[in-house]
Motif scaffolding. Structure first.
Motif, PDB file in Angstrom:
ATOM      1  N   LEU A 181       4.588  -6.837   5.084  1.00 34.31           N
ATOM      2  CA  LEU A 181       5.874  -7.541   5.041  1.00 34.31           C
ATOM      3  C   LEU A 181       6.643  -7.244   3.757  1.00 34.31           C
ATOM      4  N   LEU A 182       5.905  -7.137   2.638  1.00 36.12           N
ATOM      5  CA  LEU A 182       6.575  -7.061   1.351  1.00 36.12           C
ATOM      6  C   LEU A 182       6.945  -5.648   0.915  1.00 36.12           C
ATOM      7  N   SER A 183       6.062  -4.690   1.181  1.00 36.88           N
ATOM      8  CA  SER A 183       6.144  -3.494   0.344  1.00 36.88           C
ATOM      9  C   SER A 183       6.862  -2.315   0.974  1.00 36.88           C
ATOM     10  N   SER A 184       7.251  -1.389   0.087  1.00 38.59           N
ATOM     11  CA  SER A 184       7.790  -0.128   0.569  1.00 38.59           C
ATOM     12  C   SER A 184       6.672   0.901   0.699  1.00 38.59           C
ATOM     13  N   ARG A 185       5.582   0.669  -0.018  1.00 38.33           N
ATOM     14  CA  ARG A 185       4.464   1.610   0.048  1.00 38.33           C
ATOM     15  C   ARG A 185       3.171   0.827  -0.150  1.00 38.33           C
ATOM     16  N   ILE A 186       2.130   1.197   0.616  1.00 37.49           N
ATOM     17  CA  ILE A 186       0.849   0.493   0.523  1.00 37.49           C
ATOM     18  C   ILE A 186      -0.246   1.482   0.140  1.00 37.49           C
ATOM     19  N   LEU A 187      -1.081   1.074  -0.813  1.00 35.68           N
ATOM     20  CA  LEU A 187      -2.264   1.855  -1.154  1.00 35.68           C
ATOM     21  C   LEU A 187      -3.472   1.061  -0.660  1.00 35.68           C
ATOM     22  N   VAL A 188      -4.275   1.692   0.190  1.00 33.07           N
ATOM     23  CA  VAL A 188      -5.434   0.989   0.747  1.00 33.07           C
ATOM     24  C   VAL A 188      -6.657   1.331  -0.093  1.00 33.07           C
ATOM     25  N   MET A 189      -7.362   0.269  -0.531  1.00 32.81           N
ATOM     26  CA  MET A 189      -8.561   0.479  -1.346  1.00 32.81           C
ATOM     27  C   MET A 189      -9.819   0.202  -0.548  1.00 32.81           C
TER      28      MET A 189
END
Ligand SMILES: Nc1ncnc2c1ncn2[C@@H]1O[C@H](COP(=O)(O)OP(=O)(O)O)[C@@H](O)[C@H]1O
Ligand SMILES: [Mg+2]
Lengths: 272, 273
Positions: free
Chosen positions: B213-221
């Motif tokens: 919902l929030l981001s323009s880019r997601i980094l998955v850990m």
């Protein structure tokens, strides 16, 4: 469901606040039961007068002490010894305790030594203190200062240590440095807790008074109590103890006032 | 690993960072291994991963609160060594300074850095006022934090961090302790602030919905050791609302991220505790 005794139901619920009136009533219940049981034991003749004086005799004795025997001077001398010892102890315990709670290196240096000394009974130090300070005022102040210092310092260390790392770290990310984190965060955050620690320190200081006045005193509440004991004047012993108790209540009130007026932001201020 | 449309240099660059902790004399625990990421000016980047995969550790290293065991972190091309006001941070735990009013909380950083920045007192007051209004605490400006709810305390923390005008805002599960309604309100507030100010935000969460919902880019850990396994550009149109949560595109992102998290947490079991 309707309860048969709504009042009983309310006051037996854990952590439920009670009104000021109920609190006052509760206090008077305690005081009245205390005097009631005391009166029953003595006026009822269950306990002899040389063990437990009749309540009115203690009041008469108290009156007599203050009016005819200059007891006010004893109260003044004891109070000044206690307060002086307490101030010296606190002047050392506040900085050291705060440093111990804030800097792991100071904690590592002081924790075990402080605990080591703390477990030595103050009464055991008296011969040494006489050697160092003589038998006058200084010796009595020293007994109280040493006892109170070791009581306070670890409490103050705990209070300082309880300030969360997140609070400290937040201030770093807002631009605080090593110095400003101490002056603007660690000290103000710990202050009310420290005042509360001092309240307990003060009560400790009064408990050391009688030990302090054991040796070569010629004035003071503790001296009066010890003297009365030698003469088996049991009403006078009780009058002395009652006086210390009342002074204790007075000082506890004073610290509470400092907390509520000085630290309106303190969350626990109302609970105490 | 990051490719970004605008070609300029990233403001934050994490290069091959690893972190090991001493675990009570036992052998070292690798909390993070070979982390590399870039964040560009104005981005809203979210790091998502299960609990214990090292998100907080990574954010604390970027903030300069702890040091990496290996690798470097560059902020504007300068190596991060200490915490600094250009990297503001908000924690999951409530951190208002309880001895200061809301207003003084928000002014805290500005007052500390006043000399260096040459800020007149009136400007400090004006900025604090502005941020207090933005986070909706106008009526509470002069109360102490003890009367505030959890959501309001986090509003104070966000306003305090942003009033300091950091180049990047680091948020470590800031809404993790809030109830669902409050969390939604806070998410909307944060997105609005980001859209209005185009502050650079690096957000950490274990909540996949929140991340999308929030981001323009997601980094998955992934955990054991903590590492970044995937980078996903979230192309969903804004504004994103409750309705976005049920669109096929949203669900496709969610399915993909949850799948990654599940896959790597299974694989991690073999070497993890
Ligand atoms: N100060 C520390 N000492 C030892 N181990 C730590 C410390 N901080 C974090 N860890 C370990 O590092 C791992 C990652 O923790 P953390 O960064 O808090 O994860 P997350 O924020 O993703 O839940 C966990 O296994 C945790 O136990
Ligand atoms: Mg975490």
């Amino acid at each position: 469901m309707k309860h048969r005794f709504p009042f009983l139901r309310d006051i037996t619920r854990p952590k439920e606040p009670v009104s000021r009136r109920v609190a006052l009533l509760a206090l008077w219940t305690t005081v009245a039961s205390f005097f009631g049981i005391w009166g029953l034991l003595t006026y009822g003749g269950y306990v002899g007068g040389i063990f437990l004086p009749k309540p009115h005799k203690v009041l008469v004795e108290l009156f007599n002490l203050f009016i005819h025997e200059g007891f006010l001077l004893d109260v003044w001398i004891s109070t000044s010894v206690v307060v002086t010892g307490f101030l010296i102890a606190s002047a050392a315990a506040i900085p050291l305790g705060m440093l111990m709670g804030s800097y792991k290196i100071v904690f590592a240096m002081a924790d075990i030594p402080v605990n080591f000394v703390r477990y030595i009974p103050v009464s055991g130090l008296i011969p040494l203190l006489i050697l160092w300070f003589g038998i006058d005022y200084a010796q009595k102040v020293a007994v109280i200062a040493i006892g109170t210092f070791f009581l306070e310092v670890l409490m103050i260390a705990d209070t300082s240590a309880a300030i969360t790392k997140e609070i400290v770290d937040t201030s770093y990310t807002l631009g605080a440095n090593r110095l400003t984190v101490l002056t603007k965060v660690l000290i103000p955050a710990a202050l009310p807790g420290v005042v509360d620690n001092l309240r307990i320190g003060m009560s400790g200081a009064w408990t050391y008074l009688v030990i302090a006045e054991l040796v070569a005193a010629d004035h003071g509440i503790g001296y009066r109590i010890l003297n009365a004991m030698r003469g088996l004047k049991v009403a006078e012993i009780f009058a002395g103890l009652l006086t210390i108790g009342l002074l204790g209540v007075l000082f506890a009130r004073l610290f509470k006032l400092i907390l509520t007026w000085g630290f309106p932001w303190y969350e626990q201020a109302e609970a105490r | 690993m990051s490719r970004h449309p605008d070609a300029g240099p990233p403001i934050l660059s994490v290069r091959g960072v690893s972190k090991e902790f001493d675990a009570h004399g036992r052998k070292h625990i690798a909390a993070l291994s070979g982390i590399s990421l870039d964040v560009w000016q104005g981005e809203f980047v979210t790091i998502v991963g299960s609990s214990g995969c090292g998100k907080t550790t990574l954010l604390r290293m970027i903030a300069g609160l702890i040091r990496p065991t290996a690798g470097t972190i560059l902020m504007d091309g300068h190596e991060v060594d200490d915490p600094g006001p250009e990297r503001g941070m908000v924690f999951q735990a409530y951190t208002p300074f309880h001895w200061l009013s809301v207003r003084r909380n928000v002014e805290f950083g500005l007052r500390l850095t006043r000399k260096a920045k040459g800020l007149p007192p009136a400007e400090i007051a004006r900025r604090a006022e502005e941020w207090i209004a933005i986070v909706g605490l106008h009526e509470f400006a002069d109360v102490y934090p003890k009367v505030l709810s959890g959501g309001m305390r986090q509003r104070v923390a966000i306003a305090r961090a942003l009033a300091n005008d950091p180049e990047i805002l680091l948020l470590d599960e800031p809404f993790g302790a809030l109830d669902a309604q409050t969390r939604t309100a806070m998410q909307e507030l944060l997105v609005k602030i980001w859209e209005d100010t185009h502050k650079t935000i690096l957000f950490v969460t274990h909540d996949v919905d929140e991340a999308i919902l929030l981001s323009s880019r997601i980094l998955v850990m992934a955990p054991h050791p903590g590492r970044i396994v995937e980078e996903i550009a979230v192309s969903l149109p804004r504004p994103r609302t409750i309705d976005t949560l049920v669109t096929p595109e949203f669900l496709e992102f969610k399915r993909k991220i949850l799948g990654l998290i599940r896959e790597f947490s299974m694989a991690g079991r073999k070497c993890g505790p």
